[in-house]
Design an enzyme around this catalytic site. Structure first.
Site, mmCIF file in Angstrom:
data_model
loop_
_atom_site.group_PDB
_atom_site.id
_atom_site.type_symbol
_atom_site.label_atom_id
_atom_site.label_comp_id
_atom_site.label_asym_id
_atom_site.label_seq_id
_atom_site.Cartn_x
_atom_site.Cartn_y
_atom_site.Cartn_z
ATOM 1 N N GLY A 186 -24.221 -48.376 53.210
ATOM 2 C CA GLY A 186 -25.026 -47.911 52.100
ATOM 3 C C GLY A 186 -25.412 -46.455 52.146
ATOM 4 O O GLY A 186 -25.193 -45.759 53.130
ATOM 5 N N CYS A 192 -25.216 -44.726 63.053
ATOM 6 C CA CYS A 192 -24.659 -44.586 61.709
ATOM 7 C C CYS A 192 -25.770 -44.550 60.650
ATOM 8 O O CYS A 192 -26.438 -43.536 60.521
ATOM 9 C CB CYS A 192 -23.624 -45.672 61.441
ATOM 10 S SG CYS A 192 -22.543 -45.279 60.051
ATOM 11 N N ASN A 195 -17.208 -45.029 60.358
ATOM 12 C CA ASN A 195 -17.135 -45.615 59.023
ATOM 13 C C ASN A 195 -18.361 -45.165 58.226
ATOM 14 O O ASN A 195 -19.334 -45.891 58.098
ATOM 15 C CB ASN A 195 -17.084 -47.146 59.102
ATOM 16 C CG ASN A 195 -16.770 -47.752 57.757
ATOM 17 O OD1 ASN A 195 -16.137 -47.130 56.908
ATOM 18 N ND2 ASN A 195 -17.233 -48.962 57.532
ATOM 19 N N TYR A 219 -21.771 -40.382 54.626
ATOM 20 C CA TYR A 219 -22.923 -39.480 54.585
ATOM 21 C C TYR A 219 -23.120 -38.842 55.950
ATOM 22 O O TYR A 219 -22.704 -39.382 56.970
ATOM 23 C CB TYR A 219 -24.182 -40.251 54.165
ATOM 24 C CG TYR A 219 -24.016 -40.863 52.802
ATOM 25 C CD1 TYR A 219 -24.304 -40.133 51.657
ATOM 26 C CD2 TYR A 219 -23.528 -42.158 52.666
ATOM 27 C CE1 TYR A 219 -24.120 -40.690 50.398
ATOM 28 C CE2 TYR A 219 -23.337 -42.714 51.406
ATOM 29 C CZ TYR A 219 -23.635 -41.986 50.284
ATOM 30 O OH TYR A 219 -23.444 -42.517 49.036
ATOM 31 N N HIS A 251 -19.657 -45.064 66.155
ATOM 32 C CA HIS A 251 -19.950 -46.455 66.508
ATOM 33 C C HIS A 251 -19.609 -46.765 67.962
ATOM 34 O O HIS A 251 -18.526 -47.247 68.260
ATOM 35 C CB HIS A 251 -19.184 -47.398 65.585
ATOM 36 C CG HIS A 251 -19.660 -47.360 64.182
ATOM 37 N ND1 HIS A 251 -20.664 -48.175 63.724
ATOM 38 C CD2 HIS A 251 -19.306 -46.568 63.147
ATOM 39 C CE1 HIS A 251 -20.897 -47.904 62.451
ATOM 40 N NE2 HIS A 251 -20.089 -46.932 62.076
ATOM 41 N N GLU A 266 -20.662 -49.177 69.530
ATOM 42 C CA GLU A 266 -20.620 -50.637 69.644
ATOM 43 C C GLU A 266 -19.317 -51.224 69.111
ATOM 44 O O GLU A 266 -19.107 -52.429 69.171
ATOM 45 C CB GLU A 266 -21.809 -51.246 68.898
ATOM 46 C CG GLU A 266 -21.633 -51.459 67.406
ATOM 47 C CD GLU A 266 -21.606 -50.197 66.545
ATOM 48 O OE1 GLU A 266 -21.403 -50.327 65.326
ATOM 49 O OE2 GLU A 266 -21.760 -49.079 67.069
#
Length: 166
Positions: free
Chosen positions: A36, A62, A104, A107, A145, A147
Site C-alpha cells: 500500500g 518496507c 517489492n 515508495y 526484505h 525476511e
C-alpha cells in the site's frame, strides 16, 4: 533471531502496546511490510507517533520503514520505477559489504531524512535510501526484505541487530 513474536492487528491501540512495553510484557515492536501507499495510512501514522514518543523500540521493514519516515515528519514519494524482485544490490554503509536483496515497493523515504536518521543501507541501482537508524532513538528500519524466503539471505542479520538493540 531467537525472539518470541506476538502478532497483533494494526487496529490495536498504541496505548495498549505502550502499556505492554511499560510492564515489560514486550521489548519492542516490529512494523511489517505492506502493501500500500503509506501516505493514506493516517491511523497507523498517528499510532507510530505515539510509540515513538513513548520510546518503544521499533523496527520497520518496507511499509514499516516508510511509515516510520512519515511519523518523523518526512513524507514518502513514489519512485519513477518501483523496486521489484530479487537480486537488488544494497550497500551496508557500516562495513561496505554489498547485500543481495529482495524488494517489492513503489515508495521511498526522502533524502532529507538524514536530518533525524543515519543511513545504514543504500540501493546501488539508484542510490535511494534502503536502511536507517534514527538518531538518539531505539528505532531502525530497512526498505528491502531481509525476511524474504525463498530469496537472498545476506540481510538476515538485521533481525539480530534489532534483538541486540532491545
Amino acid at each position: 533471531a531467537g525472539m518470541e513474536v506476538e502478532v497483533v492487528p494494526n487496529s490495536m491501540e498504541a496505548s495498549v502496546i505502550i502499556e505492554k512495553f511499560k510492564v515489560k510484557e514486550i521489548d519492542g515492536v516490529f512494523l511489517s511490510n505492506g502493501p500500500g501507499d503509506p501516505l493514506i495510512l493516517k491511523d497507523e501514522q498517528e499510532k507510530i507517533k505515539e510509540l515513538i514518543a513513548a520510546k518503544v523500540p521499533l523496527f520497520g521493514i518496507c511499509l514499516g520503514h516508510q511509515l516510520l519516515s512519515i511519523a518523523h515528519g518526512y513524507d514518502t514519494y513514489k519512485l519513477k520505477f518501483g523496486h521489484h524482485g530479487g537480486n537488488h544490490p544494497v550497500m551496508n554503509e557500516a562495513n561496505k559489504i554489498v547485500e543481495i536483496t529482495a524488494q517489492n515497493h513503489n515508495y521511498n523515504v526522502p533524502d532529507n531524512i538524514t536530518e533525524v536518521a543515519t543511513v545504514t543501507h543504500t540501493n546501488l541501482f539508484d542510490n535511494t535510501i534502503e536502511g536507517l537508524k534514527y538518531n538518539g532513538s531505539p528505532i531502525m528500519s530497512v526498505q528491502h526484505h531481509p525476511e524474504a524466503s525463498p530469496g537472498p539471505h545476506e540481510s538476515a542479520y538485521i533481525f539480530s541487530e534489532f534483538r541486540e538493540m532491545l
